[in-house]
Every structure is written in structure tokens, then in C-alpha cells.
Design an enzyme around this catalytic site. Structure first.
Site, PDB file in Angstrom:
ATOM      1  N   SER A 147       0.788  -1.225   0.000  1.00 49.29           N
ATOM      2  CA  SER A 147       0.000   0.000   0.000  1.00 49.29           C
ATOM      3  C   SER A 147       0.819   1.274   0.000  1.00 49.29           C
ATOM      4  CB  SER A 147      -0.937   0.004   1.212  1.00 49.29           C
ATOM      5  OG  SER A 147      -0.208  -0.069   2.419  1.00 49.29           O
ATOM      6  N   HIS A 201      -5.750  -3.812  -1.698  1.00 52.13           N
ATOM      7  CA  HIS A 201      -5.494  -2.729  -2.652  1.00 52.13           C
ATOM      8  C   HIS A 201      -5.497  -3.219  -4.094  1.00 52.13           C
ATOM      9  CE1 HIS A 201      -4.625   0.690   0.017  1.00 52.13           C
ATOM     10  NE2 HIS A 201      -4.185  -0.225   0.865  1.00 52.13           N
ATOM     11  N   LYS A 249     -12.484  -0.234   0.435  1.00 53.90           N
ATOM     12  CA  LYS A 249     -11.695   0.501  -0.562  1.00 53.90           C
ATOM     13  C   LYS A 249     -12.452   0.491  -1.890  1.00 53.90           C
ATOM     14  CE  LYS A 249      -7.213  -0.031   1.709  1.00 53.90           C
ATOM     15  NZ  LYS A 249      -7.753  -0.263   3.048  1.00 53.90           N
TER      16      LYS A 249
END
Length: 397
Positions: A186, A214, A245
């Protein structure tokens, strides 16, 4: 008692500020989107948002919001219970089934966050007869989860396959071995070499776990993450991820894995057994997110185009960006105080970003971690680059 501690805590806070490492929290008064309204500090008003994990721009998508509103009427606000008591609804089981199918895994278990998901895996599966082999740059939740287990702990240098093989060779006496890696790291936007990791796992009879927080939703041809990108969806034993996310941006996490692993987690995983169920409104909205992700590549293509444009323009402008094509685009600064000041100058110019410094990244590697979104327009990206150039000139002047 605290009066005896107060001065020490205050002195520590002063040291953090003096080192340029203090992390203020900016307050926004609008929904998460490509542009947000900052209600205080620096430059109040609407600014372009280039620091959220809202990769696909779904945090305020009208269809997701509509699904959430409908879910409140149908399922209520919260469960007020854990799953095995009276905290499981049809919508939870439906989301688990959908995630399993989407990720190519046999079963899925929901958690209140991916931090909790990672915190619940290692202690359940491993004991002092086992070994876990972890990438050096793995997320803090993996590090903390490993600490909760009694397994022997081994670490290999970031994406270093030779070092990983050495750790596998050194742990051949273990009953079970688990290799664990972030799918995408990340702070750097680097992608783990999963195919080669799976090859080593096969050679040394180890399991593979990937935290794909991610990547899921936008990496890979169908947005199924780094296992899809590397063609190893059937070779990864455990996938953890977040709904906070790309998949809507609210909260919640999951473990998608072999059927027996998920069954054991339901019986023994402490963050699952002792935490309230995921709010039904989030589960229902996440189902709509999966509909949107599966039916079209448009958002993924827009995100890729914005990412390529920003990386190209910033490189042409002379900024140092870590290489890659991930929408995490770290603009390397080095000095923590300078990174923080640059972020303030950018906010004054209408671009909301954050300076990252120790302990989030190593000393001397402070950066502005820019995060692109499908919600950004081409004009938004160009404005951000221009603001970076102007802020750099002000910082140097």
C-alpha cells in the site's frame, strides 16, 4: 494515576510534532468523492481528493446509495449481536456466496474489517509446531495477526524470491508453513510476484495467503485482484480483503479460502466470534457493488487511464514516482517535514493529499501518496499535476 503519566505523554507528542511526524486529521463535510468539502484547516471549501482508497468511485455511486437505503428498510440498521448467536441474516450469506464465486474460492467468511480478518487467521490455523513466512513490507494487520499466533515467525525481503526460498528451506521441519504477502503493497503500489510465490509454495509444500485489499475490484481482467492478474486464482489458499476501498468504501472485510479453513475460522477465529456482525446495510450495498464490478470494465478502464496520465505528467515534470502502473502513485520527497509542508501547500491550491512519514514508511522515505480514482476527470488529473508544480516552486522559493 494518569497525572503521573500526563507529562510523559505530552513530551512524546511534542517530539512527534518537532520531528515533523504529527498527523493532523482534516475534517470533510461532504460525501467521499473526487471532490470533497474541507470544513477546517488550510483551505476550507471544495478541493480535489487524491488521497482516498475510492478506486472505482463507488463510495457515492447512486446505485450503491439506493441499495443501501433499501437495505435499511428491509434489514434494519444493525444486528446488535455476533454471527453465531443471532447476527446472521440472508444478506450476509448471500454476500459470502457472491464473494466466493467472484474470487474463485470455495467459501468466504465476513469480518467487521480486513484488519480483523488478518487478526483472526494465524492464531486459528497455526501453533508452535508451524511457521509463517511473511513479506517484510506486509500490512500492519498481518504483522499484528502473526504476533497473536504461537507459530515461528520468519520474514523475507520485499518481493525477494531468493530470500523467500531460503526461509522455506530453513523451515522444512515445521508441520505447516504459510507464506503471506500483500497483493499490492500500500505504500509503494508494487505488486507481489504471486505466480513465482505459488511455484515456491508447490515446491516446498507450503500454503499461500494474500491480502488483496489494494487490488480487489480493479486489478486483473475482471477486477478479481492479483491472483487473477497472475493466473493463480486456483493456487492461492487464503485471500483476505476489504469492502472499505474499491468495493464501496464503507467498512468490512473477509477471508475467502478453502472450505475447511473457513469452517474452522467460524468456530475458532476470535475477531469473528466476539465482534458484531457486519451491518446489513453494508452487506446489501456490497452486493450492488459486485453487480457493477462484474457487468462492465468501464470504471477499471477509466481508473487505468487516469493513473497512466498522472504518472506520465508527473514524471515529465521532474517528480520522482515509484515505478509501476498501480493507482497508488507515491511521489517521493524524503524529508518528513518537507512532505507535510508540501501537502499543506497543495491543500491551499485545492488538492487534498497527505504526507506519509515514519512510522508508516521508513525514516528518510517520506512521500505524498497520491491515489487515483475512476471518479476523477482528465481535467482533475491535469489540475493536480499543475498544483504539484506550483507547490514545489513555492516550497523551493
Amino acid at each position: 494515576m494518569f497525572d503521573n503519566v500526563r507529562a510523559d505523554v505530552a513530551a512524546t507528542l511534542d517530539e512527534i510534532r518537532e520531528a515533523g511526524l504529527f498527523k493532523p486529521e482534516r475534517v470533510i463535510g461532504s460525501p467521499q468523492s473526487a471532490a470533497v468539502t474541507v470544513t477546517g484547516g488550510g483551505r476550507p471549501g471544495e478541493v480535489l481528493n487524491f488521497c482516498a482508497n475510492n478506486y472505482l468511485g463507488l463510495a457515492d455511486h447512486p446505485e450503491v446509495l439506493a441499495a443501501a437505503k433499501d437495505a435499511l428498510d428491509r434489514w434494519g440498521y444493525g444486528m446488535a449481536s455476533v454471527r453465531f448467536i443471532c447476527g446472521t441474516q440472508d444478506v450476509h450469506k448471500e454476500l459470502e456466496d457472491r464473494l466466493s464465486a467472484f474470487l474463485g474460492q470455495e467459501d468466504t467468511i465476513l469480518y467487521s474489517s480486513c484488519f480483523d480478518a488478518n487478526g483472526g487467521v494465524f492464531e486459528t490455523l497455526l501453533d508452535d509446531r508451524d511457521a509463517v513466512i511473511s513479506d517484510a513490507l506486509n500490512h500492519a494487520s498481518i504483522i499484528d495477526g502473526i504476533r497473536l499466533s504461537k507459530a515461528r515467525r520468519h520474514r523475507y525481503a520485499n518481493r525477494d524470491l531468493a530470500d523467500l526460498e531460503k526461509q522455506l528451506q530453513d523451515t522444512q521441519d515445521a508441520r505447516r508453513r504459510l507464506i503471506v504477502t500483500d497483493g499490492v503493497f500500500s505504500m509503494d503500489g508494487y505488486v507481489a510476484p504471486l505466480r513465482e510465490i505459488c511455484d515456491l509454495a508447490d515446491r516446498y509444500d507450503a500454503m499461500v495467503m494474500v491480502d488483496d485489499s489494494h487490488a480487489v475490484g480493479f486489478v486483473g481482467a475482471g477486477g478479481r485482484g492479483t491472483p487473477e492478474l497472475h493466473g493463480v486464482m486456483d493456487r492461492v489458499d487464503i485471500i483476505t480483503g476489504t469492502l472499505g476501498k474499491a468495493l464501496g468504501g464503507a467498512s468490512g472485510g473477509y477471508v475467502a479460502a478453502r472450505r475447511e479453513i473457513v469452517a474452522l475460522l467460524r468456530q475458532r477465529s476470535r475477531p469473528y466470534l466476539f465482534s458484531n456482525s457486519l451491518a446489513p446495510v453494508i452487506a446489501a450495498a456490497s452486493l450492488k457493488v459486485l453487480d457493477l464490478v462484474e457487468k462492465s470494465n468501464e470504471l477499471r478502464e477509466r481508473l487505468a487511464a487516469n493513473t497512466a496520465l498522472f504518472r506520465t505528467r508527473m514524471t515529465e515534470a521532474g517528480f520522482e514516482i515509484l515505478p509501476g502502473d498501480h493507482p497508488i502513485a507515491p511521489v517521493m520527497i524524503g524529508d518528513a517535514a518537507e512532505a507535510g509542508r508540501l501537502a499543506e501547500l497543495l491543500l491551499e491550491r485545492g488538492v487534498y493529499v497527505i504526507g506519509f512519514s515514519y512510522p508508516v514508511v521508513p525514516h528518510g522515505q517520506a512521500r505524498i501518496r497520491v491515489q487515483l480514482s475512476a471518479a476523477h476527470s482528465t481535467e482533475d488529473v491535469e489540475r493536480a499535476v499543475a498544483a504539484f508544480m506550483d507547490a514545489r516552486a513555492a516550497l523551493e522559493g
